[in-house]
Design a protein around this motif. Structure first.
Motif, short mmCIF file in Angstrom:
data_model
loop_
_atom_site.label_atom_id
_atom_site.label_comp_id
_atom_site.label_asym_id
_atom_site.label_seq_id
_atom_site.Cartn_x
_atom_site.Cartn_y
_atom_site.Cartn_z
N ARG A 1 -26.36 -41.25 16.50
CA ARG A 1 -26.66 -42.59 16.44
C ARG A 1 -28.27 -42.80 15.59
O ARG A 1 -28.39 -44.13 14.78
N LEU A 23 -34.60 -44.00 20.52
CA LEU A 23 -33.91 -44.75 19.34
C LEU A 23 -34.70 -46.10 19.30
O LEU A 23 -34.93 -46.60 17.89
N GLU A 28 -25.68 -36.58 19.91
CA GLU A 28 -25.24 -38.09 20.09
C GLU A 28 -26.49 -38.78 19.86
O GLU A 28 -26.38 -39.82 18.85
N TYR A 29 -27.68 -38.29 19.91
CA TYR A 29 -28.89 -39.17 19.50
C TYR A 29 -28.88 -39.20 18.04
O TYR A 29 -29.09 -40.27 17.41
N SER A 80 -37.93 -37.47 14.61
CA SER A 80 -37.02 -38.58 14.35
C SER A 80 -37.47 -39.21 13.00
O SER A 80 -36.69 -39.45 11.98
N THR A 136 -30.42 -34.64 21.02
CA THR A 136 -29.09 -34.65 21.10
C THR A 136 -28.25 -34.40 19.85
O THR A 136 -28.60 -35.64 19.21
#
Length: 285
Positions: free
Chosen positions: A15, A277, A11-12, A111, A9
């Protein structure tokens, strides 16, 4: 089953970007002292200058011709590479297609690619099953979305042969090799690590399990089906059976972790419910 994009997302990623900036100084400063290290530091073959020898310098860098001429020891300095190489091997065998395991494994790969690209590194995505599949190279952070699309389109099918995939990867630029898999195989892992190290790679193994694989529940009779071979076996999940399975899983994890320590590699295990995360942070630190 969730799609990989649903895990990545805005937001992810925001962060993740903040975490990347926070870790950036330490990661770059530490250099290659273990696999949980800089994703953006290396040494190129481009000559820069000479300087006087200091105790602790590598003898291979000594300019012996200069010593013969001047009677003093000098060492060669090289320019630091602007771009390191991160090779992400992703297990796409049929065994990964269980619950949310495969989307989570893809999200971990994405990621790590994100962190590498934002650190100025080149990233290569290498999906594999019995053989290495078509790979995807990413050279700049603007190509991250391209990498996510590539990962999302991957299907879990066939058997697992980690060693064969590494063999078929041919020559790799010196850097870091991350292998993401459930490692539910009987052989090939250790030889794959050794071969990657021969290819001048710092190696990190990331194990991704489903929740049921990590913490099975006792109760009732189940039919186990090997998703790669189709072999079936009926099993009663008594507390004793579950305890024996958990002991075997702990033994496997300990063996992989111990082997990696001896080889100066690293091993990290997670399941599909591990916060993404948190997992990336622990992999990097």
């Amino acid at each position: 089953m969730k799609r990989t994009e649903e895990l990545l997302t805005k937001e992810y990623l925001a962060r993740l970007g903040e975490m990347t900036i926070q870790l950036k100084g330490r990661l770059r400063t530490d250099g290659y002292s273990g696999t949980r290290r800089s994703l953006a530091k290396g040494s190129s073959l481009e000559f820069s200058d000479f300087r006087e020898y200091q105790r602790g310098d590598e003898l291979r860098l000594v300019d012996w011709n200069g010593f013969a001429r001047f009677g003093r020891l000098y060492v060669k300095e090289f320019l630091e590479e602007k771009q390191a190489a991160i090779h992400i091997f992703l297990d796409c065998s049929r065994s990964m297609d269980w619950q949310e395991k495969f989307p989570v494994a893809k999200a971990v790969a994405a990621s790590l690619a994100y962190v590498g690209l934002h650190g100025g590194d080149g990233v290569q995505l290498l999906p594999f099953g019995e053989h290495l599949q078509e790979r995807q190279k990413l050279a700049q952070k603007g190509q991250f979305a391209k990498g996510v699309s590539f990962l999302s389109a991957l299907q879990a099918e066939g058997k697992t042969d980690i060693l064969q995939a590494v063999r078929e990867s041919s020559r790799l630029q010196k850097g870091i090799a991350v292998v993401i898999s459930d490692f539910m195989v009987e052989k090939g892992i250790e030889d794959a690590v050794k071969l990657l190290q021969q290819k001048r790679q710092e190696v990190l193994l990331v194990q991704v399990l489903s929740k049921e694989e990590a913490v099975p529940k006792a109760g009732g009779t189940v039919r186990l089906v090997d998703r790669e071979t189709g072999e079936k076996r009926d099993l009663e999940l008594t507390p004793q059976t579950v305890a024996a399975y958990e002991k075997a899983l702990r033994r496997q994890k300990a063996a992989l972790a111990g082997f990696c320590r001896k080889r100066d590699a690293a091993f990290y295990s997670m399941d599909e419910e591990t916060p993404l995360l948190q997992a990336v942070y622990e992999i990097l630190t």
